[in-house]
Write a protein that holds these residues in place. Structure first.
Motif, PDB file in Angstrom:
ATOM      1  N   SER A  72      31.861  42.514  55.506  1.00 49.92           N
ATOM      2  CA  SER A  72      32.349  42.707  54.837  1.00 49.92           C
ATOM      3  C   SER A  72      33.622  42.718  55.292  1.00 49.92           C
ATOM      4  O   SER A  72      34.683  42.169  54.892  1.00 49.92           O
ATOM      5  CB  SER A  72      32.233  43.899  53.158  1.00 49.92           C
ATOM      6  N   PHE A  92      37.612  36.976  46.943  1.00 50.44           N
ATOM      7  CA  PHE A  92      36.943  38.261  46.784  1.00 50.44           C
ATOM      8  C   PHE A  92      36.805  38.369  45.488  1.00 50.44           C
ATOM      9  O   PHE A  92      35.739  39.215  45.255  1.00 50.44           O
ATOM     10  CB  PHE A  92      37.824  39.029  47.722  1.00 50.44           C
ATOM     11  N   GLU A  95      33.602  39.529  43.670  1.00 48.34           N
ATOM     12  CA  GLU A  95      32.532  40.259  43.651  1.00 48.34           C
ATOM     13  C   GLU A  95      32.261  41.239  42.501  1.00 48.34           C
ATOM     14  O   GLU A  95      31.035  41.662  42.376  1.00 48.34           O
ATOM     15  CB  GLU A  95      33.539  41.172  44.556  1.00 48.34           C
ATOM     16  N   SER A 147      31.815  37.915  52.045  1.00 47.32           N
ATOM     17  CA  SER A 147      32.771  39.601  51.938  1.00 47.32           C
ATOM     18  C   SER A 147      32.788  39.989  50.769  1.00 47.32           C
ATOM     19  O   SER A 147      31.959  40.955  50.740  1.00 47.32           O
ATOM     20  CB  SER A 147      34.107  39.320  52.223  1.00 47.32           C
ATOM     21  N   ALA A 148      32.593  38.918  49.829  1.00 47.75           N
ATOM     22  CA  ALA A 148      32.068  39.899  48.554  1.00 47.75           C
ATOM     23  C   ALA A 148      30.873  40.262  48.210  1.00 47.75           C
ATOM     24  O   ALA A 148      30.864  40.763  47.459  1.00 47.75           O
ATOM     25  CB  ALA A 148      32.790  38.551  47.386  1.00 47.75           C
ATOM     26  N   PHE A 149      29.865  39.146  48.097  1.00 49.53           N
ATOM     27  CA  PHE A 149      28.719  39.533  48.475  1.00 49.53           C
ATOM     28  C   PHE A 149      28.333  41.099  48.752  1.00 49.53           C
ATOM     29  O   PHE A 149      28.042  41.783  49.068  1.00 49.53           O
ATOM     30  CB  PHE A 149      27.594  38.181  48.916  1.00 49.53           C
ATOM     31  N   TYR A 151      29.961  43.322  50.223  1.00 52.56           N
ATOM     32  CA  TYR A 151      30.729  44.393  49.578  1.00 52.56           C
ATOM     33  C   TYR A 151      29.335  45.095  48.469  1.00 52.56           C
ATOM     34  O   TYR A 151      29.684  45.961  48.166  1.00 52.56           O
ATOM     35  CB  TYR A 151      31.941  44.693  49.203  1.00 52.56           C
ATOM     36  N   ALA A 152      29.498  43.672  48.036  1.00 55.26           N
ATOM     37  CA  ALA A 152      28.688  44.111  46.381  1.00 55.26           C
ATOM     38  C   ALA A 152      26.765  44.878  46.623  1.00 55.26           C
ATOM     39  O   ALA A 152      27.020  46.201  45.204  1.00 55.26           O
ATOM     40  CB  ALA A 152      28.531  42.751  45.660  1.00 55.26           C
TER      41      ALA A 152
END
Length: 296
Positions: A72, A92, A95, A147-149, A151-152
């Motif tokens: 991320s 982002f 997310e 990064s969003a995926f 992070y989630a």
């Protein structure tokens, strides 16, 4: 929710430091220095609050969190290096929607239509604020999405990990795993001829930025872990839009981007979304005891 709000207001400050550092170091180097600085600040915090360390610090689930943190952060910092920080954050902000969907499948959490609507409204507000030009940056737009995926998915892992561990324990373990992983990654990339992983000893300004980024990151992620230990992921998701507030202010102060009317409208929508969720959760907490008394 208060922990989440404070963390979301702090995170863009760390992102700003990271973008400034990326002018000197490559994205992996920025992530490495940020994680090591975060560890530096977590050590005294963990010692002072050692009575709050609970559960196993080193385990597969915590290692997974460390790996997702690497993905991320490296992806987002790579995006910062090629596009404005506000544009990267705009992309982002898919997310929270990803998190809401993943929480339903992986945690069994149910998000009612009003909560889903609030998440969607918050996303609309974020897009109004940033208005990213997706066509301008081509493949680089995938970096904030990756990064969003990650992070989630990490938020789901944190939720699982904090069932048997304190938030402080998880963040200490995650930071250590991420630091070790980044050291190995940097060493491997170094063999290919890549440089600029660590600033020069005489580069005082970059070292100061790294220390500041570490302090902000350590504070933010402990707050996030504590938030996810106590509340549903779907309830906390809309509050991530509050990052826009700090990002907008820093865009003006650091990068000279003066918010226009649409930006302020977007910020108002984002804040309204978060306040609505806070209000709904408060009603749920009040209604639950009433239902139990009625059942008796």
């Amino acid at each position: 929710m208060i922990c989440m709000i404070v963390a979301m207001l702090l995170l863009p400050l760390g992102d700003t430091f990271a973008k400034l550092i990326s002018e000197t170091l490559n994205p992996v180097g920025v992530t490495l220095c940020r994680i090591l600085a975060q560890a530096l600040f977590l050590v005294p915090v963990a010692y002072v609050l050692r009575h709050r360390l609970r559960g196993a610090m080193f385990s597969p689930v915590v290692a997974l969190s460390g790996g997702l943190l690497i993905v991320s952060l490296t992806s987002l910092i790579s995006a910062f290096a090629v596009m404005p920080i506000t544009t990267a954050l705009a992309i982002f902000f898919v997310e929270p929607l990803i998190l809401t969907i993943l929480a339903a499948f992986l945690l069994g959490e149910t998000a009612g239509p009003r909560r889903l609507a609030a998440v969607g409204v918050g996303l609309i507000g974020a897009m109004i604020v940033i208005r990213p030009g997706f066509d301008v940056y081509g493949w680089a737009t995938l970096l904030p999405l990756i990064s969003a995926f990650a992070y989630a998915l990490n938020m789901i892992v944190l939720k699982k990990a904090t069932v048997t561990r304190s938030g402080l324990t998880v963040q200490c373990g995650t930071t250590i795993y991420a630091g070790l992983g980044l050291i190995l990654l940097s060493a491997g990339l170094g063999t290919t001829g890549m440089t600029a992983f660590i600033p020069a000893a005489s580069d005082t300004s970059t070292w100061l930025l790294i220390l500041c980024a570490g302090a902000v990151a350590a504070t933010s992620f402990v707050l996030i872990a504590e938030a996810y230990r106590s509340a549903d992921a779907t309830a906390l998701a809309p509050f991530q839009y509050l990052e826009i507030v700090t990002a907008t202010a820093l865009g003006f102060l650091v990068f000279g981007d003066f918010p226009d009317t649409l930006t302020w409208i977007g910020v108002a929508i984002i804040l309204g979304s978060g306040i609505y969720i806070f209000h709904r959760e408060g009603q749920s907490d009040t209604a639950a005891p009433r239902r139990k008394r009625a059942e008796r």
